[in-house]
Write a protein that holds these residues in place. Sequence first.
Motif, PDB file in Angstrom:
ATOM      1  N   ILE A 123       7.387 -14.407  -4.884  1.00  0.00           N
ATOM      2  CA  ILE A 123       6.774 -15.414  -4.005  1.00  0.00           C
ATOM      3  C   ILE A 123       7.162 -16.819  -4.448  1.00  0.00           C
ATOM      4  CG2 ILE A 123       4.566 -16.371  -3.237  1.00  0.00           C
ATOM      5  CD1 ILE A 123       3.432 -13.477  -3.480  1.00  0.00           C
ATOM      6  N   ASP A 124       7.100 -17.083  -5.748  1.00  0.00           N
ATOM      7  CA  ASP A 124       7.429 -18.432  -6.228  1.00  0.00           C
ATOM      8  C   ASP A 124       8.911 -18.774  -6.035  1.00  0.00           C
ATOM      9  OD1 ASP A 124       4.852 -19.059  -6.885  1.00  0.00           O
ATOM     10  OD2 ASP A 124       5.072 -18.758  -9.048  1.00  0.00           O
ATOM     11  N   ARG A 125       9.762 -17.766  -5.862  1.00  0.00           N
ATOM     12  CA  ARG A 125      11.191 -18.009  -5.655  1.00  0.00           C
ATOM     13  C   ARG A 125      11.544 -18.165  -4.171  1.00  0.00           C
ATOM     14  NH1 ARG A 125      14.634 -15.596  -9.408  1.00  0.00           N
ATOM     15  NH2 ARG A 125      16.197 -16.923  -8.427  1.00  0.00           N
ATOM     16  N   ALA A 126      10.648 -17.734  -3.310  1.00  0.00           N
ATOM     17  CA  ALA A 126      10.952 -17.679  -1.874  1.00  0.00           C
ATOM     18  C   ALA A 126      10.557 -18.982  -1.180  1.00  0.00           C
ATOM     19  CB  ALA A 126      10.206 -16.504  -1.240  1.00  0.00           C
ATOM     20  N   THR A 127      11.156 -19.189  -0.004  1.00  0.00           N
ATOM     21  CA  THR A 127      10.693 -20.273   0.873  1.00  0.00           C
ATOM     22  C   THR A 127       9.814 -19.724   1.998  1.00  0.00           C
ATOM     23  OG1 THR A 127      12.673 -20.100   2.265  1.00  0.00           O
ATOM     24  CG2 THR A 127      12.750 -21.676   0.419  1.00  0.00           C
ATOM     25  N   HIS A 128       9.995 -18.449   2.344  1.00  0.00           N
ATOM     26  CA  HIS A 128       9.218 -17.797   3.395  1.00  0.00           C
ATOM     27  C   HIS A 128       8.940 -16.363   2.945  1.00  0.00           C
ATOM     28  CE1 HIS A 128      11.466 -21.018   5.371  1.00  0.00           C
ATOM     29  NE2 HIS A 128      10.525 -21.047   6.302  1.00  0.00           N
ATOM     30  N   VAL A 129       7.750 -15.854   3.274  1.00  0.00           N
ATOM     31  CA  VAL A 129       7.348 -14.529   2.793  1.00  0.00           C
ATOM     32  C   VAL A 129       6.767 -13.709   3.952  1.00  0.00           C
ATOM     33  CG1 VAL A 129       5.759 -13.284   1.269  1.00  0.00           C
ATOM     34  CG2 VAL A 129       6.871 -15.392   0.462  1.00  0.00           C
ATOM     35  N   ILE A 130       7.237 -12.462   4.070  1.00  0.00           N
ATOM     36  CA  ILE A 130       6.636 -11.541   5.045  1.00  0.00           C
ATOM     37  C   ILE A 130       6.220 -10.276   4.308  1.00  0.00           C
ATOM     38  CG2 ILE A 130       6.911 -10.310   7.219  1.00  0.00           C
ATOM     39  CD1 ILE A 130       9.064 -12.265   8.001  1.00  0.00           C
ATOM     40  N   ASP A 131       4.920 -10.005   4.331  1.00  0.00           N
ATOM     41  CA  ASP A 131       4.362  -8.796   3.731  1.00  0.00           C
ATOM     42  C   ASP A 131       4.216  -7.781   4.859  1.00  0.00           C
ATOM     43  OD1 ASP A 131       3.241  -7.114   1.841  1.00  0.00           O
ATOM     44  OD2 ASP A 131       1.231  -7.972   2.043  1.00  0.00           O
ATOM     45  N   ILE A 132       4.984  -6.696   4.767  1.00  0.00           N
ATOM     46  CA  ILE A 132       5.085  -5.787   5.905  1.00  0.00           C
ATOM     47  C   ILE A 132       4.281  -4.517   5.621  1.00  0.00           C
ATOM     48  CG2 ILE A 132       6.645  -4.742   7.566  1.00  0.00           C
ATOM     49  CD1 ILE A 132       8.889  -6.436   6.367  1.00  0.00           C
ATOM     50  N   HIS A 133       3.276  -4.321   6.431  1.00  0.00           N
ATOM     51  CA  HIS A 133       2.364  -3.175   6.300  1.00  0.00           C
ATOM     52  C   HIS A 133       2.443  -2.307   7.548  1.00  0.00           C
ATOM     53  CE1 HIS A 133      -0.367  -4.734   2.961  1.00  0.00           C
ATOM     54  NE2 HIS A 133       0.451  -5.744   3.178  1.00  0.00           N
TER      55      HIS A 133
ATOM     56  N   HIS B 218       0.858  -1.195   0.000  1.00  0.00           N
ATOM     57  CA  HIS B 218       0.000   0.000   0.000  1.00  0.00           C
ATOM     58  C   HIS B 218       0.889   1.239   0.000  1.00  0.00           C
ATOM     59  CE1 HIS B 218      -3.135  -2.886   1.770  1.00  0.00           C
ATOM     60  NE2 HIS B 218      -3.516  -2.574   0.544  1.00  0.00           N
ATOM     61  N   GLY B 219       0.457   2.280  -0.719  1.00  0.00           N
ATOM     62  CA  GLY B 219       1.360   3.363  -1.099  1.00  0.00           C
ATOM     63  C   GLY B 219       1.720   4.365  -0.021  1.00  0.00           C
ATOM     64  N   VAL B 220       0.940   4.432   1.068  1.00  0.00           N
ATOM     65  CA  VAL B 220       1.214   5.438   2.101  1.00  0.00           C
ATOM     66  C   VAL B 220       1.524   4.720   3.422  1.00  0.00           C
ATOM     67  CG1 VAL B 220       0.459   7.658   3.067  1.00  0.00           C
ATOM     68  CG2 VAL B 220      -0.369   6.947   0.845  1.00  0.00           C
ATOM     69  N   GLU B 221       2.334   3.673   3.328  1.00  0.00           N
ATOM     70  CA  GLU B 221       2.736   2.904   4.506  1.00  0.00           C
ATOM     71  C   GLU B 221       4.262   2.935   4.557  1.00  0.00           C
ATOM     72  OE1 GLU B 221      -1.223   0.028   4.398  1.00  0.00           O
ATOM     73  OE2 GLU B 221       0.742  -0.919   4.357  1.00  0.00           O
ATOM     74  N   TYR B 222       4.794   3.894   5.321  1.00  0.00           N
ATOM     75  CA  TYR B 222       6.205   4.233   5.178  1.00  0.00           C
ATOM     76  C   TYR B 222       7.202   3.492   6.078  1.00  0.00           C
ATOM     77  CZ  TYR B 222       4.093   8.030   2.502  1.00  0.00           C
ATOM     78  OH  TYR B 222       3.360   8.760   1.594  1.00  0.00           O
ATOM     79  N   PRO B 223       6.893   3.206   7.356  1.00  0.00           N
ATOM     80  CA  PRO B 223       7.927   2.543   8.180  1.00  0.00           C
ATOM     81  C   PRO B 223       8.479   1.244   7.584  1.00  0.00           C
ATOM     82  CG  PRO B 223       6.233   3.450   9.594  1.00  0.00           C
ATOM     83  CD  PRO B 223       5.740   3.602   8.167  1.00  0.00           C
ATOM     84  N   PRO B 224       7.648   0.370   6.996  1.00  0.00           N
ATOM     85  CA  PRO B 224       8.237  -0.837   6.384  1.00  0.00           C
ATOM     86  C   PRO B 224       9.205  -0.495   5.245  1.00  0.00           C
ATOM     87  CG  PRO B 224       5.862  -1.102   6.660  1.00  0.00           C
ATOM     88  CD  PRO B 224       6.159   0.335   6.950  1.00  0.00           C
ATOM     89  N   VAL B 225       8.861   0.516   4.456  1.00  0.00           N
ATOM     90  CA  VAL B 225       9.741   0.915   3.347  1.00  0.00           C
ATOM     91  C   VAL B 225      11.083   1.399   3.889  1.00  0.00           C
ATOM     92  CG1 VAL B 225      10.029   2.598   1.488  1.00  0.00           C
ATOM     93  CG2 VAL B 225       7.800   1.498   1.843  1.00  0.00           C
ATOM     94  N   LEU B 226      11.030   2.228   4.930  1.00  0.00           N
ATOM     95  CA  LEU B 226      12.270   2.774   5.490  1.00  0.00           C
ATOM     96  C   LEU B 226      13.061   1.696   6.226  1.00  0.00           C
ATOM     97  CD1 LEU B 226      10.903   6.230   6.659  1.00  0.00           C
ATOM     98  CD2 LEU B 226      12.165   5.672   4.579  1.00  0.00           C
TER      99      LEU B 226
END
Length: 360
Positions: free
Chosen positions: A158-168, A81-89
């Motif tokens: 996702i298909d290349r990973a073994t574990h995935v964390i989507d950080i919002h 989501h475009g206005v979710e900044y702490p994960p980006v930083l």
Amino acid sequence: MLRCIPRTLGPVTITLLFAAAGPADAQAPFVMGGVTAAPGTIASGDLNVPGGAGDDGTAIPFTVIHGSRPGPVLALIAGTHGVEYPPVLALQRLRASLDPRTLTGTVVLVHMANMPSFLARTIYYGPKDGQNLNRVFPGKPSGTLSERIAFILTRDVIDRATHVIDIHCGDGNEWLRPYSYWVVTSAPAVVAASKDLALAFGLDHIVIDTERPNDAAASVYLANTAMTRGKPALTAESGGWSRTDEESIARVEHGVAGVLKHLGMRGDGPPPVAHPIWLGRNEVLRSQFTGLLYPMVEPGQTVAQGTIIARVTDFHGQVLEEIRSPFAGEILYVVATPPITKGEPVGFVAERAAAGADIR
Ligand SMILES: [Zn+2]
């Protein structure tokens, strides 16, 4: 280096040295988006999302931190989501701080999953198609821009990973206390490993989500796309309300450090959360009207059944609606800015899972 081997080394020791560097421990280069990361190095590039009807496509910037030894491939995704900044930083910091020479396995940082929304500063929805990227997975190769982004993320990350964390975090209008979602699907081993990921990430409030699809062809959410493909996954929430506060950024770094230790990718790191608060029944409360929103609670607040969460008025000040909590629980986020459109969320309330309940 041969001349550095002490004379006292006998044949047994030499055999062990060569065994440690043998093929069993060889790490192949990691190729993504046209760039190659050799073992023990970092490489950055962009995944290309081709253009479609009404747009020129976009790019998804990423970094591969490729450890010296083979191991898990952990994908960390920010900016869905475009206005979710702490994960980006936080991912910018991790790019600088993770050392590929001492890392086992590979970390893939997706710095900005939804570039159109980030640059246009749009909450919830992409500016080109009005779609929520985290509702269109696994995407389509020739769909809307959001669907094409989802398709590339699914295929190339996702298909290349073994574990995935989507950080919002809370979106630009959402005031939020930190929590994560533990998704319970029909695959017990993936569910168990995902629970361990949630504990390792360290956020003490964990929503047990039992309502996500099990169909990999209609997985809808990013983390659920990983799980329906057999990969443990997590959605984490830290920060919100357009802020870039240190606490929310550091919390993501801390969470990633915990996961790296848990997965054996790095020797040191924080322990899993010792006393998680499991949240069972949960509900996103929505407005029936378009108008002005007045939140009446704060995140982290405990509410009784019937507590007023928010009021909605029309543009002439008439109260249209009082939105009340349908059950006793804790507020995880509340929308904290005035604009509200019919059908949109005003807050999220969750109830503690009963003591002694069977937490799978
Ligand atoms: Zn989000």
